[in-house]
Design a protein around this motif. Structure first.
Motif, PDB file in Angstrom:
ATOM      1  N   LEU A 131       0.828  -1.208   0.000  1.00 31.62           N
ATOM      2  CA  LEU A 131       0.000   0.000   0.000  1.00 31.62           C
ATOM      3  C   LEU A 131       0.865   1.260   0.000  1.00 31.62           C
ATOM      4  O   LEU A 131       0.528   2.264  -0.649  1.00 31.62           O
ATOM      5  N   GLU A 132       1.991   1.190   0.703  1.00 28.85           N
ATOM      6  CA  GLU A 132       2.926   2.317   0.673  1.00 28.85           C
ATOM      7  C   GLU A 132       3.474   2.519  -0.742  1.00 28.85           C
ATOM      8  O   GLU A 132       3.548   3.650  -1.248  1.00 28.85           O
ATOM      9  N   ASN A 133       3.829   1.422  -1.384  1.00 23.10           N
ATOM     10  CA  ASN A 133       4.319   1.507  -2.761  1.00 23.10           C
ATOM     11  C   ASN A 133       3.242   2.008  -3.715  1.00 23.10           C
ATOM     12  O   ASN A 133       3.520   2.763  -4.655  1.00 23.10           O
ATOM     13  N   ALA A 134       2.004   1.569  -3.485  1.00 20.37           N
ATOM     14  CA  ALA A 134       0.898   2.022  -4.335  1.00 20.37           C
ATOM     15  C   ALA A 134       0.725   3.533  -4.247  1.00 20.37           C
ATOM     16  O   ALA A 134       0.466   4.202  -5.256  1.00 20.37           O
ATOM     17  N   ARG A 135       0.884   4.080  -3.055  1.00 20.30           N
ATOM     18  CA  ARG A 135       0.803   5.532  -2.903  1.00 20.30           C
ATOM     19  C   ARG A 135       1.990   6.222  -3.570  1.00 20.30           C
ATOM     20  O   ARG A 135       1.829   7.244  -4.258  1.00 20.30           O
ATOM     21  N   THR A 136       3.176   5.640  -3.404  1.00 24.89           N
ATOM     22  CA  THR A 136       4.379   6.224  -3.992  1.00 24.89           C
ATOM     23  C   THR A 136       4.274   6.304  -5.508  1.00 24.89           C
ATOM     24  O   THR A 136       4.678   7.303  -6.121  1.00 24.89           O
ATOM     25  N   TYR A 137       3.714   5.257  -6.112  1.00 25.36           N
ATOM     26  CA  TYR A 137       3.633   5.192  -7.569  1.00 25.36           C
ATOM     27  C   TYR A 137       2.266   5.624  -8.113  1.00 25.36           C
ATOM     28  O   TYR A 137       1.970   5.412  -9.286  1.00 25.36           O
ATOM     29  N   ASP A 138       1.470   6.239  -7.245  1.00 22.74           N
ATOM     30  CA  ASP A 138       0.205   6.869  -7.633  1.00 22.74           C
ATOM     31  C   ASP A 138      -0.775   5.892  -8.288  1.00 22.74           C
ATOM     32  O   ASP A 138      -1.407   6.202  -9.293  1.00 22.74           O
ATOM     33  N   VAL A 139      -0.888   4.699  -7.685  1.00 21.70           N
ATOM     34  CA  VAL A 139      -1.868   3.722  -8.186  1.00 21.70           C
ATOM     35  C   VAL A 139      -2.720   3.176  -7.041  1.00 21.70           C
ATOM     36  O   VAL A 139      -3.286   2.087  -7.146  1.00 21.70           O
ATOM     37  N   ARG A 140      -2.829   3.957  -5.963  1.00 20.66           N
ATOM     38  CA  ARG A 140      -3.574   3.460  -4.801  1.00 20.66           C
ATOM     39  C   ARG A 140      -5.017   3.154  -5.159  1.00 20.66           C
ATOM     40  O   ARG A 140      -5.588   2.171  -4.655  1.00 20.66           O
ATOM     41  N   ASP A 141      -5.634   3.919  -6.049  1.00 19.22           N
ATOM     42  CA  ASP A 141      -7.033   3.690  -6.403  1.00 19.22           C
ATOM     43  C   ASP A 141      -7.225   2.415  -7.210  1.00 19.22           C
ATOM     44  O   ASP A 141      -8.346   1.892  -7.296  1.00 19.22           O
ATOM     45  N   GLN A 142      -6.160   1.912  -7.791  1.00 23.42           N
ATOM     46  CA  GLN A 142      -6.265   0.699  -8.609  1.00 23.42           C
ATOM     47  C   GLN A 142      -6.043  -0.574  -7.786  1.00 23.42           C
ATOM     48  O   GLN A 142      -6.296  -1.673  -8.267  1.00 23.42           O
ATOM     49  N   ILE A 143      -5.534  -0.442  -6.563  1.00 23.75           N
ATOM     50  CA  ILE A 143      -5.142  -1.586  -5.747  1.00 23.75           C
ATOM     51  C   ILE A 143      -6.238  -1.939  -4.743  1.00 23.75           C
ATOM     52  O   ILE A 143      -6.731  -1.091  -4.010  1.00 23.75           O
ATOM     53  N   ARG A 144      -6.612  -3.236  -4.723  1.00 24.65           N
ATOM     54  CA  ARG A 144      -7.504  -3.796  -3.707  1.00 24.65           C
ATOM     55  C   ARG A 144      -6.689  -4.821  -2.930  1.00 24.65           C
ATOM     56  O   ARG A 144      -6.403  -5.897  -3.448  1.00 24.65           O
ATOM     57  N   ALA A 145      -6.270  -4.485  -1.732  1.00 16.22           N
ATOM     58  CA  ALA A 145      -5.334  -5.325  -0.988  1.00 16.22           C
ATOM     59  C   ALA A 145      -6.033  -6.146   0.088  1.00 16.22           C
ATOM     60  O   ALA A 145      -6.906  -5.633   0.802  1.00 16.22           O
ATOM     61  N   GLU A 146      -5.663  -7.419   0.194  1.00 16.67           N
ATOM     62  CA  GLU A 146      -6.235  -8.317   1.196  1.00 16.67           C
ATOM     63  C   GLU A 146      -5.130  -9.160   1.830  1.00 16.67           C
ATOM     64  O   GLU A 146      -4.279  -9.702   1.123  1.00 16.67           O
ATOM     65  N   THR A 147      -5.177  -9.273   3.152  1.00 13.85           N
ATOM     66  CA  THR A 147      -4.286 -10.194   3.858  1.00 13.85           C
ATOM     67  C   THR A 147      -4.996 -11.532   3.970  1.00 13.85           C
ATOM     68  O   THR A 147      -6.031 -11.646   4.632  1.00 13.85           O
ATOM     69  N   ALA A 148      -4.465 -12.535   3.280  1.00 14.14           N
ATOM     70  CA  ALA A 148      -5.103 -13.857   3.271  1.00 14.14           C
ATOM     71  C   ALA A 148      -4.098 -14.892   2.792  1.00 14.14           C
ATOM     72  O   ALA A 148      -3.120 -14.575   2.112  1.00 14.14           O
ATOM     73  N   ASP A 149      -4.368 -16.133   3.149  1.00 15.17           N
ATOM     74  CA  ASP A 149      -3.561 -17.262   2.699  1.00 15.17           C
ATOM     75  C   ASP A 149      -4.070 -17.698   1.327  1.00 15.17           C
ATOM     76  O   ASP A 149      -5.242 -18.052   1.184  1.00 15.17           O
ATOM     77  N   ALA A 150      -3.212 -17.675   0.334  1.00 13.99           N
ATOM     78  CA  ALA A 150      -3.621 -18.077  -1.025  1.00 13.99           C
ATOM     79  C   ALA A 150      -4.196 -19.484  -1.038  1.00 13.99           C
ATOM     80  O   ALA A 150      -5.061 -19.802  -1.854  1.00 13.99           O
ATOM     81  N   GLU A 151      -3.722 -20.332  -0.127  1.00 14.19           N
ATOM     82  CA  GLU A 151      -4.188 -21.717  -0.090  1.00 14.19           C
ATOM     83  C   GLU A 151      -5.668 -21.806   0.249  1.00 14.19           C
ATOM     84  O   GLU A 151      -6.343 -22.766  -0.157  1.00 14.19           O
ATOM     85  N   ALA A 152      -6.184 -20.823   0.968  1.00 14.64           N
ATOM     86  CA  ALA A 152      -7.593 -20.862   1.388  1.00 14.64           C
ATOM     87  C   ALA A 152      -8.411 -19.729   0.785  1.00 14.64           C
ATOM     88  O   ALA A 152      -9.602 -19.612   1.085  1.00 14.64           O
ATOM     89  N   TYR A 153      -7.807 -18.929  -0.063  1.00 10.30           N
ATOM     90  CA  TYR A 153      -8.485 -17.739  -0.575  1.00 10.30           C
ATOM     91  C   TYR A 153      -9.612 -18.123  -1.532  1.00 10.30           C
ATOM     92  O   TYR A 153      -9.404 -18.861  -2.503  1.00 10.30           O
ATOM     93  N   ALA A 154     -10.809 -17.606  -1.252  1.00 11.96           N
ATOM     94  CA  ALA A 154     -11.988 -17.902  -2.077  1.00 11.96           C
ATOM     95  C   ALA A 154     -12.041 -16.934  -3.254  1.00 11.96           C
ATOM     96  O   ALA A 154     -12.105 -15.720  -3.064  1.00 11.96           O
ATOM     97  N   ILE A 155     -11.997 -17.473  -4.464  1.00 10.30           N
ATOM     98  CA  ILE A 155     -12.029 -16.652  -5.668  1.00 10.30           C
ATOM     99  C   ILE A 155     -13.441 -16.708  -6.255  1.00 10.30           C
ATOM    100  O   ILE A 155     -13.933 -17.798  -6.564  1.00 10.30           O
TER     101      ILE A 155
END
Length: 216
Positions: free
Chosen positions: A74-98
């Motif tokens: 999220l810090e990098n997203a702000r630095t590179y001016d793409v915060r509005d394009q990023i949807r960030a989630e803390t989750a285990d890929a092994e259990a992540y529901a798509i």
């Protein structure tokens, strides 16, 4: 920001995004595109992807197990001016529901070798498949046949990685799972990376595989 988390710093593994991940995006209609980056880390691929889709109202959903990685992302997203394009989630890929047929492009880069078993690997890939829209694409990049060579002694041992698949087995599973898709690319390259680990100088060895497919 800590050096090891600094994007695009020369001489680090974060110095540039993975070219084929961005090249694959160029094959798609970018308007309102939805991208999922599993195991996104601090944004090595997510940030450049977001830069490319910004003008097209696209979004990148970024998933990582480590809260610290998401914070740096999220810090990098702000630095590179793409915060509005990023949807960030803390989750285990092994259990992540798509969600079914939701994403146009799903990327799993340096992610699937960290699931707990072959069964978990197949389950995550199956969720990626079901979560992809018609004509959407998946890009899987991962290390296989990992070994660690202790440089001081020359001793070679199996890599300390959660899922250390044989290269042929990984490709065989992927071909089976993506049997109804158009396989765009299969590639393997030897890896040798020197690093300090467990207070010892080691050479990380393995095979880096790339598998890209389009949903028919």
């Amino acid at each position: 920001m800590l050096t090891e988390h600094a994007l695009f710093a020369p001489g680090t593994w974060l110095s540039k995004p993975v070219k084929v991940v961005l090249d694959t995006l160029e094959l798609m209609n970018l308007q309102n595109i939805r991208v999922l980056d599993l195991g996104c880390g601090v944004g090595r691929n997510s940030i450049p992807l977001a830069q490319k889709v910004k003008a097209f109202n696209g979004t990148i959903t970024c998933v990582d197990l480590l809260p610290s990685a998401i914070d740096y992302l999220l810090e990098n997203a702000r630095t590179y001016d793409v915060r509005d394009q990023i949807r960030a989630e803390t989750a285990d890929a092994e259990a992540y529901a798509i969600p079914t047929a939701y994403f146009d492009y799903i990327v799993a880069c340096s992610c699937l070798e960290h699931v707990s078993s072959v069964e978990a690997f197949r389950a995550v890939v199956s969720r990626m498949i079901h979560g992809t829209k018609e004509n959407g694409m998946n890009a899987i990049l991962m290390s296989t046949e990992v070994q660690e060579c202790l440089l001081a002694s020359g001793e070679i041992q199996d890599g300390r990685i959660e899922l250390n698949m044989k290269t042929d087995s990984a490709f065989a599973d992927l071909r089976e799972l993506y049997a109804d898709w158009e396989i765009m690319l299969e590639k393997q390259l030897p890896q040798k990376i020197r690093e300090t680990k467990y207070s010892q100088e080691i050479e990380f060895r393995g095979t880096w595989i790339t598998f890209i497919a389009r949903k028919r």
